[in-house]
Design a protein around this motif. Structure first.
Motif, PDB file in Angstrom:
ATOM      1  N   LEU A 294      67.165  39.171  24.246  1.00 17.40           N
ATOM      2  CA  LEU A 294      66.854  39.064  22.825  1.00 17.40           C
ATOM      3  C   LEU A 294      65.397  38.621  22.605  1.00 17.40           C
ATOM      4  CD1 LEU A 294      70.138  37.357  21.550  1.00 17.40           C
ATOM      5  CD2 LEU A 294      69.505  39.769  21.355  1.00 17.40           C
ATOM      6  N   LYS A 295      64.917  37.717  23.422  1.00 20.32           N
ATOM      7  CA  LYS A 295      63.527  37.264  23.304  1.00 20.32           C
ATOM      8  C   LYS A 295      62.559  38.390  23.641  1.00 20.32           C
ATOM      9  CE  LYS A 295      64.437  32.390  24.390  1.00 20.32           C
ATOM     10  NZ  LYS A 295      64.223  31.305  25.372  1.00 20.32           N
ATOM     11  N   ILE A 296      62.886  39.156  24.697  1.00 18.40           N
ATOM     12  CA  ILE A 296      62.024  40.279  25.068  1.00 18.40           C
ATOM     13  C   ILE A 296      61.993  41.312  23.943  1.00 18.40           C
ATOM     14  CG2 ILE A 296      61.793  42.242  26.653  1.00 18.40           C
ATOM     15  CD1 ILE A 296      62.947  40.405  28.850  1.00 18.40           C
ATOM     16  N   THR A 297      63.146  41.580  23.345  1.00 21.66           N
ATOM     17  CA  THR A 297      63.216  42.528  22.234  1.00 21.66           C
ATOM     18  C   THR A 297      62.336  42.075  21.079  1.00 21.66           C
ATOM     19  OG1 THR A 297      65.493  43.096  22.853  1.00 21.66           O
ATOM     20  CG2 THR A 297      64.770  43.691  20.634  1.00 21.66           C
ATOM     21  N   LEU A 342      60.292  48.687  25.410  1.00 16.82           N
ATOM     22  CA  LEU A 342      61.409  47.776  25.658  1.00 16.82           C
ATOM     23  C   LEU A 342      62.146  48.171  26.919  1.00 16.82           C
ATOM     24  CD1 LEU A 342      63.226  45.434  24.745  1.00 16.82           C
ATOM     25  CD2 LEU A 342      64.579  47.101  23.438  1.00 16.82           C
ATOM     26  N   ARG A 343      62.408  49.461  27.081  1.00 16.73           N
ATOM     27  CA  ARG A 343      63.131  49.904  28.276  1.00 16.73           C
ATOM     28  C   ARG A 343      62.327  49.596  29.529  1.00 16.73           C
ATOM     29  NH1 ARG A 343      66.499  55.380  28.700  1.00 16.73           N
ATOM     30  NH2 ARG A 343      67.863  53.975  27.552  1.00 16.73           N
ATOM     31  N   ARG A 347      63.681  47.148  32.555  1.00 18.52           N
ATOM     32  CA  ARG A 347      63.889  47.710  33.890  1.00 18.52           C
ATOM     33  C   ARG A 347      63.340  46.815  34.993  1.00 18.52           C
ATOM     34  NH1 ARG A 347      62.427  54.159  33.055  1.00 18.52           N
ATOM     35  NH2 ARG A 347      64.470  54.763  32.179  1.00 18.52           N
ATOM     36  N   MET A 348      62.584  45.807  34.615  1.00 19.35           N
ATOM     37  CA  MET A 348      62.039  44.883  35.607  1.00 19.35           C
ATOM     38  C   MET A 348      63.131  44.011  36.221  1.00 19.35           C
ATOM     39  SD  MET A 348      58.563  43.791  33.564  1.00 19.35           S
ATOM     40  CE  MET A 348      58.001  42.719  34.882  1.00 19.35           C
ATOM     41  N   ASP A 349      64.286  43.958  35.568  1.00 18.21           N
ATOM     42  CA  ASP A 349      65.438  43.213  36.092  1.00 18.21           C
ATOM     43  C   ASP A 349      66.603  44.188  36.216  1.00 18.21           C
ATOM     44  OD1 ASP A 349      67.857  41.603  36.274  1.00 18.21           O
ATOM     45  OD2 ASP A 349      66.649  39.882  35.624  1.00 18.21           O
TER      46      ASP A 349
END
Length: 399
Positions: A294-297, A342-343, A347-349
């Motif tokens: 949610l924070k990344i978004t 965002l994708r 994808r880094m995790d």
């Protein structure tokens, strides 16, 4: 002494008489009076040490020249002995008035000191040159200086601010003194000073001090309340009522208040989005990882839509309000860029890589409410979710 005993005491005072000998220990005190004739076998200098500097020593004598050269520094008054019988009541009445005046002045000073020093607010008195004549304990704590190093000093020295630095800054403390003198009445100011505790915000009351004629201003008195923490609390409360605590975006409740106030009769675009497979990730890996998504978004929304209003509508649902009449093709390009960025971030995790954002877009020319616009964008989002995998759909009235 009989005449003196007949004199009425001053209001709130009493007096008592004692005949003393050389061997007696005379008590010290502000309101003690020792009356001697010039035949008293006493050393005046030693007597002054006994009674203290605030007591009164009076000598009744017709020949003061015989002892005055030696005793003058220690004697407060000389009463002529030859006329004392006729002048006794008058002299004693004036003495009592003087003692009362001195005691009242001491009490006033004591009341003032006790009052200003028990207050947590900073208090100071200045003359027209800007020199601090007197300050309270709270003022000394704020500037981290002793009273002896404050009184008689100006603003720049006390606050350790070079004059040239002050003049280039936003500080207004000295200027407000001039405003008070021009206004000739109490004024309230919001000021900032760099104190020993760092930059402080003050709510400051300042008023002129008038001379005995009631017209001439001889200085100012100021009372400053440190409202730094109160201001921080207020900012925090305002932020919490407006922001989502997790993402820092505008929360849903405040968004509706904002939209009702700022977006009436405007051409608007609203973008609704949610995160596909977010619930699955939350249940499998826990809320900590879900919160990270949610924070990344939120960060990516603010990166792609920096000039627009980003909102966390609740859960994994977000919204963007665009109020500048931006063309739809430009909005779609920004939405697509957000989805791609965002994708790539997720994808880094390995655990996040299946998450994607589905988006619904709706536009209004200003003929409906914001709530109507949100409903339309939600319908477009529902259509995008049917396809899934990070799609976006525009509401065209046919969904």
């Amino acid at each position: 002494m009989r005449v003196w005993k007949a004199v009425e005491p001053q209001p709130r005072f009493e007096h008592a008489f004692h005949v003393f000998s050389k061997s007696m220990r005379i008590p010290r005190g502000r309101n003690n009076v020792v009356i001697l004739d010039d035949k008293a076998p006493l050393q005046i200098a030693l007597l002054r040490q006994d009674v203290g500097p605030e007591a009164k020593i009076i000598i009744a004598s017709d020949h003061p020249e015989t002892f005055l050269a030696e005793a003058a520094p220690y004697v407060d008054d000389i009463w002529p002995l030859a006329t004392l019988a006729q002048m006794a009541a008058f002299k004693f009445q004036k003495l009592l008035e003087q003692l009362k005046y001195e005691k009242d002045a001491w009490l006033t000073d004591t009341y003032l000191e006790q009052t200003i020093n028990m207050l947590p607010d900073m208090i100071w008195f200045k003359d027209l040159k800007g020199l601090h004549l007197h300050v309270n304990d709270a003022f000394c704590t704020a500037v981290n200086k002793q009273k002896s190093d404050v009184e008689g000093r100006d603003h720049y020295y006390i606050w350790d601010i070079p004059r040239e630095v002050y003049e280039r800054s936003d500080y207004v403390c000295v200027e407000t003194e001039d405003d008070v003198i021009k206004a000739r009445k109490m004024c309230l100011f919001d000021e900032e000073v760099m104190s020993a505790q760092g930059l402080r915000k003050l709510k400051t009351y300042k008023t002129p001090i008038f001379d005995e004629d009631g017209k001439s201003i001889i200085g100012t008195v100021g009372i400053a309340r440190d409202v730094t923490q109160m201001s921080e609390y207020k900012d925090t409360i305002n932020r919490l009522t407006r922001e989502d605590t997790l993402t820092g975006l505008m929360n849903r409740e405040y968004f509706h208040v904002y939209a009702a106030k700022e977006c009436q009769n405007k051409a608007l675009t609203f973008v609704s989005l949610d995160l596909e497979r977010f619930k699955e990730l939350n249940e499998r890996y826990g809320h900590e990882l879900g919160d990270a998504v949610l924070k990344i978004t939120a960060e990516e929304l603010q990166a792609v839509f920096p000039d627009d209003v980003s909102v966390r509508m609740g859960g994994d649902e977000f919204g963007i309000l665009i109020a500048d009449g931006r063309p739809m093709d430009e909005v779609c390009a920004m939405v697509r860029r957000f989805q791609i960025q965002l994708r790539e971030m997720l994808r880094m995790d390995e655990r996040m890589k299946r998450i994607s954002a589905n988006v619904g877009i709706a536009h209004s020319t200003g003929d409906g409410t914001v709530d109507d616009l949100i409903i339309k964008s939600s319908l477009a989002l529902a259509e995008a979710e049917k396809h899934g995998g990070g799609k976006y759909t525009i509401y065209r009235g046919r969904i």
